[in-house]
Design an enzyme around this catalytic site. Structure first.
Site, PDB file in Angstrom:
ATOM      1  N   HIS A  17      -2.442   3.514   6.634  1.00 33.39           N
ATOM      2  CA  HIS A  17      -1.834   2.559   7.580  1.00 33.39           C
ATOM      3  C   HIS A  17      -2.540   2.658   8.942  1.00 33.39           C
ATOM      4  O   HIS A  17      -2.842   1.638   9.562  1.00 33.39           O
ATOM      5  CB  HIS A  17      -0.351   2.884   7.823  1.00 33.39           C
ATOM      6  N   LYS A  41      17.131   0.351  -0.388  1.00 31.56           N
ATOM      7  CA  LYS A  41      16.162   1.434  -0.588  1.00 31.56           C
ATOM      8  C   LYS A  41      16.683   2.721   0.037  1.00 31.56           C
ATOM      9  O   LYS A  41      17.398   2.698   1.042  1.00 31.56           O
ATOM     10  CB  LYS A  41      14.847   1.085   0.126  1.00 31.56           C
ATOM     11  N   ARG A  90      -5.724  -2.069  -1.152  1.00 30.96           N
ATOM     12  CA  ARG A  90      -6.360  -0.870  -1.713  1.00 30.96           C
ATOM     13  C   ARG A  90      -7.023  -1.116  -3.050  1.00 30.96           C
ATOM     14  O   ARG A  90      -8.010  -0.488  -3.392  1.00 30.96           O
ATOM     15  CB  ARG A  90      -5.312   0.239  -1.909  1.00 30.96           C
ATOM     16  N   SER A 127       2.192   6.192   0.873  1.00 33.09           N
ATOM     17  CA  SER A 127       3.371   6.920   1.360  1.00 33.09           C
ATOM     18  C   SER A 127       4.053   7.650   0.204  1.00 33.09           C
ATOM     19  O   SER A 127       4.581   8.755   0.389  1.00 33.09           O
ATOM     20  CB  SER A 127       4.371   5.962   2.010  1.00 33.09           C
TER      21      SER A 127
HETATM   22  P1  ADP Z   1       5.663  -1.449   1.462  1.00 33.04           P
HETATM   23  O1  ADP Z   1       6.936  -0.779   1.735  1.00 33.04           O
HETATM   24  O2  ADP Z   1       5.677  -2.939   1.679  1.00 33.04           O
HETATM   25  O3  ADP Z   1       4.975  -1.014   0.172  1.00 33.04           O
HETATM   26  P2  ADP Z   1       3.836   0.234   2.845  1.00 33.04           P
HETATM   27  O4  ADP Z   1       4.404   1.034   3.944  1.00 33.04           O
HETATM   28  O5  ADP Z   1       3.552   0.968   1.579  1.00 33.04           O
HETATM   29  O6  ADP Z   1       4.746  -1.013   2.640  1.00 33.04           O
HETATM   30  O7  ADP Z   1       2.480  -0.464   3.278  1.00 33.04           O
HETATM   31  C1  ADP Z   1       2.366  -1.436   4.289  1.00 33.04           C
HETATM   32  C2  ADP Z   1       0.965  -2.064   4.254  1.00 33.04           C
HETATM   33  O8  ADP Z   1      -0.014  -1.031   4.356  1.00 33.04           O
HETATM   34  C3  ADP Z   1       0.623  -2.797   2.953  1.00 33.04           C
HETATM   35  O9  ADP Z   1      -0.156  -3.923   3.277  1.00 33.04           O
HETATM   36  C4  ADP Z   1      -0.213  -1.811   2.198  1.00 33.04           C
HETATM   37  O10 ADP Z   1      -1.108  -2.453   1.295  1.00 33.04           O
HETATM   38  C5  ADP Z   1      -0.967  -1.164   3.324  1.00 33.04           C
HETATM   39  N1  ADP Z   1      -1.481   0.154   2.967  1.00 33.04           N
HETATM   40  C6  ADP Z   1      -0.778   1.232   2.561  1.00 33.04           C
HETATM   41  N2  ADP Z   1      -1.595   2.274   2.314  1.00 33.04           N
HETATM   42  C7  ADP Z   1      -2.864   1.837   2.579  1.00 33.04           C
HETATM   43  C8  ADP Z   1      -4.160   2.442   2.491  1.00 33.04           C
HETATM   44  N3  ADP Z   1      -4.331   3.702   2.090  1.00 33.04           N
HETATM   45  N4  ADP Z   1      -5.234   1.685   2.837  1.00 33.04           N
HETATM   46  C9  ADP Z   1      -5.053   0.399   3.232  1.00 33.04           C
HETATM   47  N5  ADP Z   1      -3.867  -0.226   3.324  1.00 33.04           N
HETATM   48  C10 ADP Z   1      -2.784   0.479   2.999  1.00 33.04           C
END
Ligand code: ADP
Length: 150
Positions: A17, A41, A90, A127
């Site tokens: 992120h 959630k 990703r 995450s």
């Molecule tokens: P959600 O709860 O919608 O899954 P996340 O917190 O997992 O949200 O992710 C928010 C955004 O960050 C999404 O667009 C996700 O694709 C992006 N993201 C998460 N991890 C990575 C990473 N390692 N590299 C690039 N983008 C990422």
């Protein structure tokens, strides 16, 4: 003003992120990191903790703000007057998922979703993996900004 929101759960924020937000800074005048609150959630970190981790990680970046929201992302965009949604990609699974959401959002509002491809060094980080490492007492510090401490 070119304002984007970067929505997600950020439970917790990871270096993946962090990378996307940092690379988004030169593209927009302001990025609002938008922590979505979904009552269905369950989270490892409270919304206050998640917000604090992100705020501290970007304390030197005046263009980055952190807010929380409930409901549709496009409605939040309207509330804060943002024309862009920033998302990270990703892998093909992310692409398919994001494509459906972006198309739906475009049906709902004139908002453009801007995708940045993950950096090679952080492409494997999520995450959920970070939470798994934390739950099993592993060294999570290489996967998250220094502001994320338990
Ligand atoms: P959600 O709860 O919608 O899954 P996340 O917190 O997992 O949200 O992710 C928010 C955004 O960050 C999404 O667009 C996700 O694709 C992006 N993201 C998460 N991890 C990575 C990473 N390692 N590299 C690039 N983008 C990422």
């Amino acid at each position: 003003m070119k304002r984007a929101i970067f929505p997600g759960s950020f439970d917790p924020i990871t270096l993946g992120h962090y990378d996307i937000i940092k690379r988004g800074i030169p593209l927009f005048d302001e990025i609002i990191v938008a922590i979505g609150e979904n009552s269905k959630k369950t989270y490892m970190f409270s919304v206050e903790q998640r917000k604090r981790f992100i705020e501290e990680a970007f304390k030197d970046d005046v263009q980055v703000r952190v807010m929380t929201y409930k409901g549709l992302t496009v409605d939040f965009c309207k509330d804060v007057d943002a024309d862009f949604i920033l998302r990270g990609l990703r892998n093909p699974a992310d692409f398919e998922f994001e494509k459906a959401i972006a198309h739906t959002n475009r049906d709902l509002a004139p908002i453009e979703t801007v995708f940045l491809l993950t950096s090679a060094s952080t492409s494997y980080i999520s995450s959920s993996i970070v939470r798994e490492v934390i739950q099993n007492n592993g060294d999570y510090t290489k996967l998250v900004p220094a502001s994320v401490r338990i």
